[in-house]
Motif scaffolding. Sequence first.
Motif, PDB file in Angstrom:
ATOM      1  N   ALA A  56     -33.265 -11.820   0.707  1.00  0.00           N
ATOM      2  CA  ALA A  56     -32.285 -11.236  -1.558  1.00  0.00           C
ATOM      3  C   ALA A  56     -32.928 -11.858  -2.554  1.00  0.00           C
ATOM      4  O   ALA A  56     -33.241 -10.897  -3.284  1.00  0.00           O
ATOM      5  CB  ALA A  56     -31.139 -11.494  -0.906  1.00  0.00           C
ATOM      6  N   ALA A  57     -33.407 -13.248  -2.470  1.00  0.00           N
ATOM      7  CA  ALA A  57     -33.936 -13.349  -3.495  1.00  0.00           C
ATOM      8  C   ALA A  57     -35.470 -12.661  -3.952  1.00  0.00           C
ATOM      9  O   ALA A  57     -35.332 -12.559  -5.165  1.00  0.00           O
ATOM     10  CB  ALA A  57     -33.650 -14.834  -3.456  1.00  0.00           C
ATOM     11  N   GLN A  58     -35.960 -12.336  -3.169  1.00  0.00           N
ATOM     12  CA  GLN A  58     -37.106 -11.406  -3.095  1.00  0.00           C
ATOM     13  C   GLN A  58     -37.250 -10.314  -4.271  1.00  0.00           C
ATOM     14  O   GLN A  58     -38.179 -10.023  -4.807  1.00  0.00           O
ATOM     15  CB  GLN A  58     -38.188 -11.680  -1.796  1.00  0.00           C
ATOM     16  N   GLU A  59     -35.990  -9.874  -3.857  1.00  0.00           N
ATOM     17  CA  GLU A  59     -36.007  -8.296  -4.171  1.00  0.00           C
ATOM     18  C   GLU A  59     -35.947  -8.443  -5.372  1.00  0.00           C
ATOM     19  O   GLU A  59     -35.745  -7.717  -6.558  1.00  0.00           O
ATOM     20  CB  GLU A  59     -34.207  -7.926  -2.757  1.00  0.00           C
ATOM     21  N   THR A  60     -35.276  -9.400  -6.478  1.00  0.00           N
ATOM     22  CA  THR A  60     -35.226 -10.038  -7.417  1.00  0.00           C
ATOM     23  C   THR A  60     -35.724 -10.421  -8.552  1.00  0.00           C
ATOM     24  O   THR A  60     -36.165  -9.961  -9.517  1.00  0.00           O
ATOM     25  CB  THR A  60     -33.511 -10.585  -7.372  1.00  0.00           C
ATOM     26  N   LEU A  61     -37.000 -10.587  -7.538  1.00  0.00           N
ATOM     27  CA  LEU A  61     -38.127 -11.073  -8.351  1.00  0.00           C
ATOM     28  C   LEU A  61     -39.285 -10.466  -8.754  1.00  0.00           C
ATOM     29  O   LEU A  61     -40.247 -10.371  -7.288  1.00  0.00           O
ATOM     30  CB  LEU A  61     -38.513 -12.528  -7.650  1.00  0.00           C
ATOM     31  N   LEU A  62     -39.458  -9.763  -9.222  1.00  0.00           N
ATOM     32  CA  LEU A  62     -40.408  -8.300  -9.579  1.00  0.00           C
ATOM     33  C   LEU A  62     -41.181  -8.852  -9.769  1.00  0.00           C
ATOM     34  O   LEU A  62     -41.980  -9.724 -11.328  1.00  0.00           O
ATOM     35  CB  LEU A  62     -39.932  -6.740  -9.698  1.00  0.00           C
ATOM     36  N   PRO A  63     -42.943  -8.288  -9.362  1.00  0.00           N
ATOM     37  CA  PRO A  63     -44.176  -8.837 -10.170  1.00  0.00           C
ATOM     38  C   PRO A  63     -44.567  -8.059 -11.268  1.00  0.00           C
ATOM     39  O   PRO A  63     -43.743  -7.210 -11.567  1.00  0.00           O
ATOM     40  CB  PRO A  63     -44.850  -8.455  -9.236  1.00  0.00           C
ATOM     41  N   LEU A  78     -35.925  -6.206 -16.295  1.00  0.00           N
ATOM     42  CA  LEU A  78     -36.420  -7.768 -17.190  1.00  0.00           C
ATOM     43  C   LEU A  78     -38.188  -7.527 -17.375  1.00  0.00           C
ATOM     44  O   LEU A  78     -38.366  -8.213 -18.437  1.00  0.00           O
ATOM     45  CB  LEU A  78     -35.614  -8.719 -16.404  1.00  0.00           C
ATOM     46  N   ARG A  79     -38.631  -7.171 -16.184  1.00  0.00           N
ATOM     47  CA  ARG A  79     -39.785  -7.175 -15.978  1.00  0.00           C
ATOM     48  C   ARG A  79     -40.238  -5.772 -16.808  1.00  0.00           C
ATOM     49  O   ARG A  79     -41.787  -6.315 -17.163  1.00  0.00           O
ATOM     50  CB  ARG A  79     -40.517  -6.390 -14.615  1.00  0.00           C
ATOM     51  N   ASP A  80     -39.849  -4.947 -16.977  1.00  0.00           N
ATOM     52  CA  ASP A  80     -39.886  -3.743 -18.218  1.00  0.00           C
ATOM     53  C   ASP A  80     -39.802  -5.079 -19.682  1.00  0.00           C
ATOM     54  O   ASP A  80     -40.866  -4.069 -20.833  1.00  0.00           O
ATOM     55  CB  ASP A  80     -39.851  -2.624 -18.118  1.00  0.00           C
ATOM     56  N   ALA A  81     -39.444  -5.533 -20.064  1.00  0.00           N
ATOM     57  CA  ALA A  81     -38.877  -5.705 -21.421  1.00  0.00           C
ATOM     58  C   ALA A  81     -40.397  -6.948 -21.682  1.00  0.00           C
ATOM     59  O   ALA A  81     -41.000  -7.097 -21.940  1.00  0.00           O
ATOM     60  CB  ALA A  81     -37.776  -6.620 -21.289  1.00  0.00           C
TER      61      ALA A  81
END
Length: 160
Positions: free
Chosen positions: A13-20, A70-73
């Motif tokens: 689940a944590a991995q899902e929230t950490l996008l490259p 967050l990744r887009d920002a």
Amino acid sequence: MSVAFVKEESAEAAQETLLPDRPVSPHPNLVTEDGLKALQAQLQAARDAYETANAIEDVNERRRQSAGPLRDARYFTERVRTAQVMPVPEDKSVVAFGSTVTFSRDDGRVQTYRVVGEDEADPKAGSISYVSPVARALSGKAVGDLVTVGQHELEIVAIG
């Protein structure tokens, strides 16, 4: 103790929230004035989406929903920071960044595109990136010049 009684989220689940991070082009970030405005609007939209996601009560869902914004920002912050606004070309005799160029293809099609920055390029809407093969081939050329892109020949018909 059973995993069912532990509140910590699983590694999956944590991995899902950490996008490259979105890849950032190695080319100079040349933009038109409209392109810079579009980048700024996209940055604000990402920030707004992030704020909306942060209002979600469930911590796991909040993390999942905020990951994309967050990744887009991060991406748009970098693109706005490195943007180099290019002036509208005054010389209409040769193709340059910001030019609108019309060319005919060897198959008879006539196409018109504006040469713009990478983030603002949209071929379906009539704009191509200055680093695209077509834009690179046309750059510095004048009306009547022939260029070869791949196996196709293009003739510049007009520059605006």
